[in-house]
Design an enzyme around this catalytic site. Structure first.
Site, PDB file in Angstrom:
ATOM      1  CG  ASP A  30      -2.956   4.700  -6.884  1.00 42.99           C
ATOM      2  OD1 ASP A  30      -2.926   3.938  -6.306  1.00 42.99           O
ATOM      3  OD2 ASP A  30      -1.442   5.002  -6.994  1.00 42.99           O
ATOM      4  CG  ASP A  31      -7.335   8.119 -11.619  1.00 45.95           C
ATOM      5  OD1 ASP A  31      -6.732   9.288 -11.183  1.00 45.95           O
ATOM      6  OD2 ASP A  31      -7.274   7.348 -12.581  1.00 45.95           O
TER       7      ASP A  31
END
Length: 260
Positions: free
Chosen positions: A40-41
């Site tokens: 998700d980063d």
């Protein structure tokens, strides 16, 4: 060592709200010399995200910067460190109360400490050696999609978590939202049914008989991709999943790392 890599990457993937982040953080606490990298980063800025039904689509490969994922995993293998340029937002997101009793966690920590002690298979891999290997837990909702072929060589151990539509929907809709590059995202009404679940089905049906993601997996297909999964169906107890993950990692690491 068999390779010059300074880290072993363990991929943990499954539908949104299948327990990936909870499991990843628990493994980080149980195994020494371990850190977590979150898929998700690697989201693109909101202005670059695709749309579906007039909604931002966070749950597809096009929402991610795949080249940056590959670059970060290459850095981890080479240097054994978290990418210095990566500022994790995902670690700011809460996954709620830990569903595992402290006694279970402590028991697994003891099990791992025995495994890494002198005379046991894990000795010298993660500590007690001049050049210990670091363990990177790579948590992501879309690690094994065929659209993510370029990152496959960068994952040394691959674990897949299953979850039913009902549980995924309940967990996702119970969340308050997510920290993002631009601030904070809250799912609009109907987001699971319009975006999250259909995308999960489309990206993972190739792994299941008849394309039924709540049905039986295809063992021969997953063997080719070297994806490990737990027998026993969907919506399994997190305690059982955690024990399975710990045992799988302990079984696989000695095959990947030769201690000099």
């Amino acid at each position: 060592m068999a390779t010059p890599r300074k880290a072993v990457v363990v991929g943990i993937s499954g539908c949104s709200s299948s327990g990936k982040t909870t499991l990843s953080r628990l493994l980080r606490d149980i195994f020494p010399n371990t850190f977590v990298l979150h898929e998700d980063d690697f989201y693109r800025p909101e202005t670059e995200l695709p749309k579906k039904y007039g909604l931002l689509d966070w749950d597809c490969a096009e929402a991610l910067s795949i080249p940056d994922i590959v670059k970060s995993l290459e850095h981890i293998h080479k240097e054994g460190t978290f990418p210095p340029s990566l500022d994790s937002k995902e670690d700011q997101n809460s996954v709620g109360k830990c569903p595992i009793p402290d006694t279970t966690i402590e028991s697994l920590k003891t099990r791992v400490q025995e495994w890494i002690s002198v005379g046991n298979p894990g000795h010298g891999i993660l500590k007690s050696t001049q050049n210990p290997i670091r363990l990177c837990i790579f948590d992501g909702f879309l690690l094994y999609s065929q659209s993510m072929v370029s990152i496959q060589p960068q994952m040394d151990i691959k674990l897949f978590l299953r979850v039913s539509y009902a549980k995924a929907k309940a967990r996702r809709e119970a969340r308050s939202g997510y920290v993002t590059l631009e601030g904070f995202w809250e799912d609009p009404p109907g987001y699971v049914d319009k975006i999250v679940w259909p995308n999960y089905v489309e990206d993972h049906k190739w792994m299941f008989e008849g394309g039924d993601v709540e049905g039986k997996l295809k063992p021969d297909v997953l063997k080719v991709w070297n994806i490990q999964y737990q027998d026993g169906g969907i919506d399994m107890d997190m305690g059982m999943i955690l024990e399975w993950a710990v045992e799988t990692i302990m079984a696989q690491l000695p095959k990947l790392v030769v201690v000099e």
